[in-house]
Design a protein around this motif. Structure first.
Motif, PDB file in Angstrom:
ATOM      1  N   THR A   1       2.242   4.855   0.743  1.00  0.00           N
ATOM      2  CA  THR A   1       2.186   5.916   1.755  1.00  0.00           C
ATOM      3  C   THR A   1       2.701   7.179   1.096  1.00  0.00           C
ATOM      4  O   THR A   1       3.861   7.217   0.663  1.00  0.00           O
ATOM      5  CB  THR A   1       3.088   5.591   2.967  1.00  0.00           C
ATOM      6  OG1 THR A   1       2.726   4.313   3.468  1.00  0.00           O
ATOM      7  CG2 THR A   1       2.943   6.633   4.059  1.00  0.00           C
TER       8      THR A   1
ATOM      9  N   ASP B   1       8.039   2.596  -9.900  1.00  0.00           N
ATOM     10  CA  ASP B   1       8.837   2.654 -11.134  1.00  0.00           C
ATOM     11  C   ASP B   1       8.462   1.571 -12.142  1.00  0.00           C
ATOM     12  O   ASP B   1       8.695   1.720 -13.336  1.00  0.00           O
ATOM     13  CB  ASP B   1      10.344   2.595 -10.811  1.00  0.00           C
ATOM     14  CG  ASP B   1      10.729   1.454  -9.868  1.00  0.00           C
ATOM     15  OD1 ASP B   1       9.849   0.964  -9.124  1.00  0.00           O
ATOM     16  OD2 ASP B   1      11.895   1.035  -9.876  1.00  0.00           O
TER      17      ASP B   1
ATOM     18  N   ASN C   1      -0.506   0.951   6.049  1.00  0.00           N
ATOM     19  CA  ASN C   1       0.189  -0.218   6.607  1.00  0.00           C
ATOM     20  C   ASN C   1       0.321  -0.101   8.118  1.00  0.00           C
ATOM     21  O   ASN C   1       0.017  -1.030   8.860  1.00  0.00           O
ATOM     22  CB  ASN C   1       1.597  -0.340   6.000  1.00  0.00           C
ATOM     23  CG  ASN C   1       1.529  -0.599   4.515  1.00  0.00           C
ATOM     24  OD1 ASN C   1       0.829  -1.499   4.073  1.00  0.00           O
ATOM     25  ND2 ASN C   1       2.233   0.205   3.741  1.00  0.00           N
TER      26      ASN C   1
ATOM     27  N   LEU D   1       0.847  -1.196   0.000  1.00  0.00           N
ATOM     28  CA  LEU D   1       0.000   0.000   0.000  1.00  0.00           C
ATOM     29  C   LEU D   1       0.879   1.241   0.000  1.00  0.00           C
ATOM     30  O   LEU D   1       1.864   1.315   0.743  1.00  0.00           O
ATOM     31  CB  LEU D   1      -0.901   0.007   1.240  1.00  0.00           C
ATOM     32  CG  LEU D   1      -1.828  -1.206   1.391  1.00  0.00           C
ATOM     33  CD1 LEU D   1      -2.576  -1.155   2.710  1.00  0.00           C
ATOM     34  CD2 LEU D   1      -2.808  -1.288   0.219  1.00  0.00           C
TER      35      LEU D   1
ATOM     36  N   ASN E   1       8.048  -8.968  -9.997  1.00  0.00           N
ATOM     37  CA  ASN E   1       8.260 -10.332  -9.532  1.00  0.00           C
ATOM     38  C   ASN E   1       7.178 -10.656  -8.485  1.00  0.00           C
ATOM     39  O   ASN E   1       7.141 -10.020  -7.430  1.00  0.00           O
ATOM     40  CB  ASN E   1       9.660 -10.421  -8.905  1.00  0.00           C
ATOM     41  CG  ASN E   1      10.007 -11.830  -8.492  1.00  0.00           C
ATOM     42  OD1 ASN E   1       9.155 -12.724  -8.547  1.00  0.00           O
ATOM     43  ND2 ASN E   1      11.246 -12.037  -8.091  1.00  0.00           N
TER      44      ASN E   1
ATOM     45  N   GLY F   1       7.464  -2.663  -1.389  1.00  0.00           N
ATOM     46  CA  GLY F   1       6.390  -1.689  -1.516  1.00  0.00           C
ATOM     47  C   GLY F   1       5.712  -1.760  -2.872  1.00  0.00           C
ATOM     48  O   GLY F   1       5.740  -2.802  -3.551  1.00  0.00           O
ATOM     49  N   THR F   2       5.133  -0.639  -3.274  1.00  0.00           N
ATOM     50  CA  THR F   2       4.280  -0.607  -4.471  1.00  0.00           C
ATOM     51  C   THR F   2       5.089  -0.485  -5.773  1.00  0.00           C
ATOM     52  O   THR F   2       4.510  -0.477  -6.854  1.00  0.00           O
ATOM     53  CB  THR F   2       3.313   0.586  -4.392  1.00  0.00           C
ATOM     54  OG1 THR F   2       4.107   1.795  -4.313  1.00  0.00           O
ATOM     55  CG2 THR F   2       2.422   0.507  -3.177  1.00  0.00           C
ATOM     56  N   ALA F   3       6.405  -0.353  -5.660  1.00  0.00           N
ATOM     57  CA  ALA F   3       7.316  -0.263  -6.821  1.00  0.00           C
ATOM     58  C   ALA F   3       6.751   0.636  -7.919  1.00  0.00           C
ATOM     59  O   ALA F   3       6.502   0.175  -9.037  1.00  0.00           O
ATOM     60  CB  ALA F   3       7.614  -1.671  -7.364  1.00  0.00           C
TER      61      ALA F   3
END
Ligand code: NAI
Length: 332
Positions: A72, A265, A82, A70, A273, A261-263
């Motif tokens: 932040t 990028d 979280n 999630l 992955n 985290g939410t990556a």
């Protein structure tokens, strides 16, 4: 018999990696009915709250959840969903097993560390204010009761898993009250477990020794912020954030989630992955007693990684999320 389990798909890459996890669990025959609720950025935009009451209701009812990462927002926006979930549901232990996997090139082999992170206090209490322009105070909260609670959990974890040594890592030299209380709680509870090897060391020494030889460590017990940082450091030892699962555990409720985290990028590109969330799902299956299905999925993960033909980009391969997921299902 089927289990109803709360699923929070998450923000960013969350829906991609939880979606892949659902596919693999279904292909392995896991008897799960997912109760889907939303939190984080998506919930904030839809209903104006990062953690709507429906999320707590669902998790409290089902007692088990699987959660995608999630977002932040940095600075202003809304408070970390979280942290809110962990604090409200008293999921006081962050459990992160960090293990070397086959087929992934890393500087170390045979890393097998469990990071136990106190999840409810420390700087995450969010008590921060500007006392005058340019001067900010940020409070580190440390209560004796929370220290005792997680130490008790940690020593019971040592007992029932038969792990070799637990080390409490701190900075009690600089913070004799907050970190000192955490260390005192560890020593106090540890006195009841003389048959378990116990150590303590400053967090800076731990960081150096982890970089030199991580295989010397077994189980690490840390306060919230140190646990957050050391979890990512340990992830780096075994192939990165894409391969480290986790769980947030309280006395009655467990919510499983990856360390990552939410990556942003790579979100929406279909290349994330899904392994870290899938492995969290495997921990969840073990938690509910579905060990046979968990072992089957682990076998498929091992086989795909060993083959090295369908690795995702973070692991040095070229596969996207869908190809990697299909390879896992093929092995099942
Ligand atoms: P991050 O973990 O999202 O990303 C760090 C780096 O790791 C990025 O380069 C990313 O592409 C890569 N990465 C992470 N997971 C990956 C995966 N499954 N596959 C391939 N590569 C992966 O950390 P960052 O950028 O600090 O945080 C982004 C957002 O996530 C923030 O809003 C943060 O608050 C939130 N977050 C949420 C967590 C949770 O829900 N438990 C945990 C950590 C961060």
């Amino acid at each position: 018999m089927s289990y109803t389990i709360t699923l929070i798909p998450g923000d960013g890459i969350g829906p991609e990696v939880t979606g892949a996890t659902r596919e693999v669990l279904a292909a392995a025959g896991a008897p799960i009915e997912w109760e889907i609720v939303h939190a984080g950025r998506r919930a904030f935009e839809e209903v104006g709250e990062p953690v709507p009451e429906a999320v707590f209701r669902s998790i409290r009812k089902n007692r088990v959840g699987l959660k995608g990462p999630l977002e932040t927002p940095k600075g202003k926006g809304f408070r970390s969903a979280n942290v809110t979930i962990r604090q409200t549901l008293e999921l006081y232990t962050g459990l992160r097993p960090v293990k070397s996997l086959p087929g992934i090139s890393t500087p170390y082999r045979d890393v097998d560390i469990v990071v136990l992170r106190e999840n409810t206090e420390d700087l995450y209490a969010g008590i921060e204010h500007e006392i005058m322009p340019g001067e900010v105070i940020s409070l580190k909260v440390s209560t004796r009761s929370a220290g005792l609670r997680i130490a008790q959990w940690a020593f019971e974890f040592m007992r029932y898993t038969g792990r070799r040594e637990i080390a409490c890592c701190h900075k009690a030299g600089v913070s004799p009250l907050a970190d000192g209380a955490f260390l005192d709680a560890f020593n106090e509870v540890g006195a009841d477990y003389p048959f378990i090897a116990q150590a303590n060391l400053p967090i800076d020494n731990l960081s150096m020794y982890l970089a030199m030889d991580p295989t010397r460590f077994d189980v690490l017990l840390l306060q919230n912020l140190y646990g957050d940082i050391i979890s990512d450091l340990c992830a780096g030892l075994v192939g990165g954030l894409g391969v480290v699962p986790g769980a947030n555990v309280g006395d009655k409720i467990a919510v499983f989630e990856a360390v990552h985290g939410t990556a942003p990028d790579i979100a929406g590109k279909g290349v994330a992955n899904p392994l870290a969330v899938l492995m969290s799902g495997v921990m969840m299956l073990e938690h509910i007693g579905e060990r046979r299905i968990a072992d089957r999925i682990n076998g498929a993960i091992w086989a795909v990684l060993e083959e090295r033909k369908h690795l995702t980009r973070d692991l040095g391969g070229k596969a996207d999320t869908a190809e990697f997921t299909a390879a896992l299902i093929d092995k099942l």
